[in-house]
Design an enzyme around this catalytic site. Structure first.
Site, PDB file in Angstrom:
ATOM      1  N   SER A 133       0.982  -1.189   0.063  1.00 20.96           N
ATOM      2  CA  SER A 133      -0.060  -0.154  -0.133  1.00 20.96           C
ATOM      3  C   SER A 133       0.967   1.158  -0.103  1.00 20.96           C
ATOM      4  O   SER A 133       2.079   1.220   0.603  1.00 20.96           O
ATOM      5  CB  SER A 133      -0.950  -0.042   1.328  1.00 20.96           C
ATOM      6  OG  SER A 133      -1.472   1.257   1.441  1.00 20.96           O
ATOM      7  N   TYR A 146      -1.672  -0.180  10.434  1.00 20.67           N
ATOM      8  CA  TYR A 146      -1.608  -0.561   9.020  1.00 20.67           C
ATOM      9  C   TYR A 146      -0.654  -0.161   8.271  1.00 20.67           C
ATOM     10  O   TYR A 146       0.103  -1.005   7.561  1.00 20.67           O
ATOM     11  CB  TYR A 146      -2.977   0.129   8.312  1.00 20.67           C
ATOM     12  CG  TYR A 146      -3.158  -0.541   7.062  1.00 20.67           C
ATOM     13  CD1 TYR A 146      -3.624  -1.898   6.737  1.00 20.67           C
ATOM     14  CD2 TYR A 146      -3.116   0.398   5.981  1.00 20.67           C
ATOM     15  CE1 TYR A 146      -4.070  -1.858   5.341  1.00 20.67           C
ATOM     16  CE2 TYR A 146      -3.245  -0.019   4.689  1.00 20.67           C
ATOM     17  CZ  TYR A 146      -3.666  -1.060   4.248  1.00 20.67           C
ATOM     18  OH  TYR A 146      -3.937  -1.555   3.143  1.00 20.67           O
TER      19      TYR A 146
END
Length: 246
Positions: A133, A146
């Site tokens: 990501s 995250y």
């Protein structure tokens, strides 16, 4: 007929979103695909649609996959499954969320990769994909854990390439910005995700990520696409701003 030297793939998080698109695309490329997810109903639907082999599994425990890797020459592993609970500051994050993100986003792909490499190294072939990501490359608010797990995956990929020099095994990280999947709908809620990210915006679609993976996979085996960072044209590389198109 299989179009590529690789013949068998495993895709995690395959029941929806990016994983589903990847599994479908690999089947269309002629690969036998094991599709792994914890949602048995969606996996069975996918199996009926395109012929994947469903594996229902919660990635908090990857040990059931040992037998599969021992008995099957898996050439391609796509570590796609990811977890982003409701957006929150780190100080407000429940400890269970921290553990879950580490388990799914970091521990599971490392353990699956460890299992896969035993056979890949012996066969001197294989391609490992990691769907990371932009949050692992650049800071984003309210996603500290995250982002930390995705940053760890990114550095793991770089270090793993060093360990695998001479093995003929390729390692590719895909680090996208905002893709239109259920990840943000879970994190922000359906209405908020639509309002802030999707309605009126031009988003990357899961099929675009699948296309990138196939492109990297089908290059000659001496070409390793190490990292692909991909953003919507209307999203700044920092990840925190995305503009609507009038």
């Amino acid at each position: 007929m299989n179009k590529h030297p690789c013949s068998i793939a495993l895709v995690t998080g395959a029941a929806s979103g990016i994983g589903r698109a990847i599994a479908q695309r690999l089947v269309s490329e002629g690969l036998k695909v094991y599709a792994l997810d914890r949602d048995a109903s969606k996996l069975n639907t996918l199996a009926k649609e395109c012929g994947v082999l469903p594996i229902t599994l919660d990635l908090r425990d990857t040990s059931p996959l040992l037998e599969l890797f021992d008995q099957t020459a898996i050439d391609v592993v796509v570590n796609n499954a990811g977890l982003l609970p409701a957006i929150a500051k780190f100080t407000d994050r429940p400890s269970a969320d921290i553990d879950s993100m580490i388990d799914i986003n970091l521990r599971a792909p490392l353990r699956i990769t460890h299992m896969a490499l035993d056979g890949m190294v012996k066969r001197k072939r294989g391609h490992l994909f990691f769907v990371g990501s932009s949050a692992g490359r650049l800071p984003h608010p309210n996603t500290a854990v995250y982002g930390a797990t995705k940053a760890a995956i990114s550095l793991f990929c770089d270090s793993l390439r060093c360990d695998l020099l001479g093995s003929k095994i390729r390692v590719t990280e895909i680090a996208p910005g905002r893709v239109q999947t259920s990840l943000y709908r879970t994190a922000l809620g359906e209405a908020t995700a639509d309002d802030k990210l999707y309605t009126g915006y031009r988003s990357i679609q899961p099929e675009h990520i699948a296309e990138l993976i196939v492109n990297a996979m089908t290059l000659p085996d001496y070409v390793d696409v190490s990292r692909i960072e991909v953003f919507p044209t209307d999203q700044a590389a920092g990840g925190s701003q995305i503009v609507s198109v009038s």
